[in-house]
Design a protein around this motif. Structure first.
Motif, PDB file in Angstrom:
ATOM      1  N   MET A  16      -8.335  -6.873   1.740  1.00  0.00           N
ATOM      2  CA  MET A  16      -7.468  -6.081   1.516  1.00  0.00           C
ATOM      3  C   MET A  16      -6.502  -5.921   2.743  1.00  0.00           C
ATOM      4  N   THR A  17      -5.192  -5.578   2.205  1.00  0.00           N
ATOM      5  CA  THR A  17      -4.157  -5.310   3.332  1.00  0.00           C
ATOM      6  C   THR A  17      -4.251  -3.978   3.907  1.00  0.00           C
ATOM      7  N   LYS A  18      -3.526  -3.779   4.937  1.00  0.00           N
ATOM      8  CA  LYS A  18      -3.316  -2.407   5.546  1.00  0.00           C
ATOM      9  C   LYS A  18      -3.250  -1.235   4.682  1.00  0.00           C
ATOM     10  N   PHE A  19      -2.100  -1.759   3.801  1.00  0.00           N
ATOM     11  CA  PHE A  19      -1.432  -0.748   2.683  1.00  0.00           C
ATOM     12  C   PHE A  19      -2.434  -0.400   1.727  1.00  0.00           C
ATOM     13  N   GLU A  20      -3.096  -1.385   1.423  1.00  0.00           N
ATOM     14  CA  GLU A  20      -4.096  -1.230   0.263  1.00  0.00           C
ATOM     15  C   GLU A  20      -5.281  -0.329   0.730  1.00  0.00           C
ATOM     16  N   ASP A  21      -5.509  -0.543   2.043  1.00  0.00           N
ATOM     17  CA  ASP A  21      -6.685   0.236   2.348  1.00  0.00           C
ATOM     18  C   ASP A  21      -6.226   1.797   2.683  1.00  0.00           C
ATOM     19  N   TYR A  22      -5.056   2.026   2.928  1.00  0.00           N
ATOM     20  CA  TYR A  22      -4.248   3.443   2.964  1.00  0.00           C
ATOM     21  C   TYR A  22      -4.307   3.991   1.348  1.00  0.00           C
ATOM     22  N   LEU A  23      -3.568   3.097   0.622  1.00  0.00           N
ATOM     23  CA  LEU A  23      -3.677   3.638  -0.789  1.00  0.00           C
ATOM     24  C   LEU A  23      -5.343   3.949  -1.320  1.00  0.00           C
ATOM     25  N   GLU A  24      -6.140   2.988  -1.062  1.00  0.00           N
ATOM     26  CA  GLU A  24      -7.823   3.443  -1.368  1.00  0.00           C
ATOM     27  C   GLU A  24      -8.132   4.524  -0.563  1.00  0.00           C
ATOM     28  N   GLY A  25      -7.554   4.781   0.570  1.00  0.00           N
ATOM     29  CA  GLY A  25      -8.145   6.042   1.361  1.00  0.00           C
ATOM     30  C   GLY A  25      -7.433   7.461   0.771  1.00  0.00           C
ATOM     31  N   ILE A  26      -6.291   7.486   0.440  1.00  0.00           N
ATOM     32  CA  ILE A  26      -5.792   8.540  -0.263  1.00  0.00           C
ATOM     33  C   ILE A  26      -6.554   8.722  -1.707  1.00  0.00           C
TER      34      ILE A  26
END
Length: 93
Positions: A1-11
């Motif tokens: 998973m990319t860093k951006f995808e991690d951030y979205l999942e985190g939200i």
């Protein structure tokens, strides 16, 4: 998973962490939204820690006036905070 995808999942995960009421597991009550704002956005929304500010934010987000904030309505808060953060990063020191 990319860093951006991690951030979205985190939200999404943070939203679900606070939307825990039985029977309303995918919406935020005013109290739940208040907890999310004061715990997760304390540095971004410094002036929004008092109840009247949280009441106003909740009222602005609750587009369908059902006394709950669903994920789509919550995303409007995330969008606004993200725009403000972007603008603040571009302000001269």
């Amino acid at each position: 998973m990319t860093k951006f995808e991690d951030y979205l999942e985190g939200i999404v995960n943070i939203y679900h962490q606070y939307s825990v009421r039985v029977g309303h597991a995918d919406t935020l009550s005013k109290g739940e939204l208040g907890q999310l704002i004061t715990r997760e956005m304390a540095n971004i929304l410094k002036q929004s820690k008092d109840q009247s500010s949280i009441d106003k934010i909740f009222q602005d987000l609750d587009a369908d006036r059902d006394a709950q904030v669903n994920f789509e309505e919550f995303v409007n808060l995330v969008f606004t905070v993200l725009l403000t953060t972007h603008d603040n990063l571009h302000k001269p020191c």
